[in-house]
Design a protein around this motif. Structure first.
Motif, short mmCIF file in Angstrom:
data_model
loop_
_atom_site.label_atom_id
_atom_site.label_comp_id
_atom_site.label_asym_id
_atom_site.label_seq_id
_atom_site.Cartn_x
_atom_site.Cartn_y
_atom_site.Cartn_z
N PHE A 347 0.79 -1.22 0.00
CA PHE A 347 0.00 0.00 0.00
C PHE A 347 0.83 1.28 0.00
O PHE A 347 0.58 2.20 -0.77
CB PHE A 347 -0.93 -0.01 1.22
CG PHE A 347 -1.79 1.20 1.35
CD1 PHE A 347 -2.93 1.36 0.57
CD2 PHE A 347 -1.48 2.21 2.26
CE1 PHE A 347 -3.73 2.49 0.68
CE2 PHE A 347 -2.27 3.35 2.38
CZ PHE A 347 -3.41 3.48 1.59
N ASN A 376 -4.17 -1.09 -3.26
CA ASN A 376 -4.63 -2.07 -2.27
C ASN A 376 -4.97 -3.42 -2.90
O ASN A 376 -4.22 -4.36 -2.78
CB ASN A 376 -5.84 -1.51 -1.51
CG ASN A 376 -6.26 -2.42 -0.37
OD1 ASN A 376 -5.45 -3.19 0.13
ND2 ASN A 376 -7.51 -2.35 0.05
N LEU A 393 -7.73 1.45 0.99
CA LEU A 393 -7.51 0.49 2.08
C LEU A 393 -8.63 0.61 3.10
O LEU A 393 -9.44 -0.30 3.28
CB LEU A 393 -6.14 0.73 2.72
CG LEU A 393 -5.73 -0.19 3.86
CD1 LEU A 393 -5.85 -1.65 3.47
CD2 LEU A 393 -4.29 0.13 4.28
#
Length: 464
Positions: A347, A376, A393
């Motif tokens: 990420f 993500n 996320l």
């Protein structure tokens, strides 16, 4: 919800009985004819046998952006379509629920999508018109029915059933949580709490951890195995990421376990130490490969869950993902359908990495590419030639300002490099934070043409 007639109830009970029988058989005898097209999906699901037509993106609303609501966004991904690369439908569900993960029922007619904050589960009919899903039911009694489980995360297909993993509880909003089982029609069946030191539930504790945390779920049906991983509770996942990282006590409240369950009885067998918040689990597809993998967000490692020579399930860290000191934060993973490779997204640096899994005990990174300022989720097609990516996320964990990329991207993979096919900017289109992806196709329902049909019987049954 309307009351069922005796005739309808009998039909449901008959279907459930057959599904349960098939599940019992499948837990003992390897099922090799029902692979899923998305390599991360349940082996009990119907399969897309060719090119997927759609990708359904479960999207978290952003205040002041469009209508600000969570929504299911449908993207046309068939290169032969006139609307290829375009959003062709969007369905808002009302408010922001911390839209996160989603999953199909075993017949693939319905998509279940959860909200980590409001604890609602939205059930979409993707069968009547795959190009334009409809919302047919909302489960809003998840916490009450389950006995206090909070944060419905993975919605996973078993025959005639949906198994939902929780992330938290309503007593202390910590990581102690459970598995919650439903019928495909959205009726609550049973809650199974994760094993802890105080109550192992018959499981063997293999190391020093038995934290009771939960996150993802996958099965290896040929070995009668169900695995669950662990993350963190509501207090942490609803906190701003910058604040969380600077809070020493909060950083202690992450899961360190993978639990091995008996798939048939759904009883925990063994608690494995996998320190550092093991997130997504993916299991090998080939019948000779009795292993699954997960990655740890905080320690940046690939872990192998494997069956040893004595038939015991073990866990071993087998590879590093980038430089752990730079906190790349591994998130989603996607395994190749022949088990030869693994996509791993990180990420913080916005990268996707490809690992050669030919020797699962010694994975080797062979490729990497920056997808965006953050990335993500990853979903790879069954033939391995297409990989899709999204960015979000969690609402409070996504990056701020110009670094807050929110997109859906499609890439072609030739085995050596990723080549972008198209990209949709979810900020520009005022759609929100793009998260979970699931595939759809007309070919799943061969008795239907592209002409819109009347709603399915089960859709009508689910209507309140």
């Amino acid at each position: 919800m309307k009351k069922y007639s005796k005739k309808r109830l009998h039909g449901l009970m008959t279907t459930t009985a057959i599904s349960t029988l098939l599940f019992t058989i499948g837990a003992v005898i390897p099922i090799t004819t029902t692979h899923a097209d998305e390599t991360c999906q349940s082996p009990y699901m119907a399969k897309i046998t060719g090119q997927e037509d759609f990708v359904y993106v479960w999207t978290l609303g952003v205040e002041g952006l469009g209508d600000g609501q969570d929504k299911l966004v449908t993207v046309d991904v068939n290169p032969k379509s006139k609307k290829y690369g375009q959003v062709i439908a969007k369905l808002s569900v009302g408010g922001r629920n911390e839209a996160h993960h989603s999953g199909f029922t075993d017949d693939r007619k319905f998509l279940w999508a959860g909200g980590l904050d409001t604890n609602k589960i939205f059930i979409f009919d993707v069968y009547s018109d795959p190009a334009k899903p409809t919302l047919v039911k909302t489960i809003d009694g998840f916490v009450k029915d389950s006995g206090g489980v909070v944060g419905p995360h993975t919605t996973y297909a078993l025959p005639g059933r949906m198994m939902v993993t929780g992330l938290s509880n309503n007593k202390d909003h910590g990581g102690r949580t459970a598995l919650v089982e439903y019928t495909n029609a959205g009726e609550y069946i049973k809650t199974r709490w994760m094993p802890t030191d105080e109550n192992l539930g018959g499981a063997v504790k293999s190391g020093k951890f038995a934290d009771g945390y939960g996150y993802d779920l996958r099965v290896l049906s040929r070995r009668n195995l169900m695995l669950t991983s662990s993350f963190t509770g509501w207090t942490n996942y609803m906190m701003d990421l910058g604040k969380l990282i600077k809070d020493p006590e909060a950083m202690k409240r992450f899961g360190n376990t993978v639990v091995a369950w008996n798939l048939h009885t759904k009883k925990p067998m063994k608690v494995l130490d996998v320190p550092g918040a093991p997130l997504e689990i993916r299991c090998a597809w080939k019948s000779e490969n009795n292993w699954c993998v997960t990655t740890t967000a905080l320690t940046s490692k690939i872990w192998l869950i494997y069956e040893d020579d004595k038939g015991e399930w073990q866990a071993k860290d087998v590879a590093d993902i980038g430089d752990a000191s730079k906190i790349p934060l591994p998130v989603d993973i996607s395994i190749a359908s022949d088990d030869s490779g693994l996509w791993v997204n990180t990420f913080m640096d916005g990268k996707t990495r490809y690992f050669d899994m030919t020797d699962p005990f010694h994975p080797k990174q062979t490729y990497e590419k920056v997808i965006g300022k953050q990335v993500n989720m990853a979903s790879s097609s069954w033939d391995g030639t297409r990989v899709y990516y999204t960015t979000s996320l969690l609402g409070n964990w996504d990056k701020k300002g110009d670094s807050n990329d929110q997109f859906f991207k499609s890439f072609k993979w030739n085995g050596k490099e990723l080549v972008e096919a198209f990209s949709i900017d979810f900020n520009k289109e005022k759609l929100g934070r793009a998260h979970q992806m699931r595939f759809g196709a007309y070919s799943l329902y061969n008795k239907f043409s592209k002409v819109k049909k009347s709603p399915s019987k089960l859709a009508a049954l689910l209507e309140k």
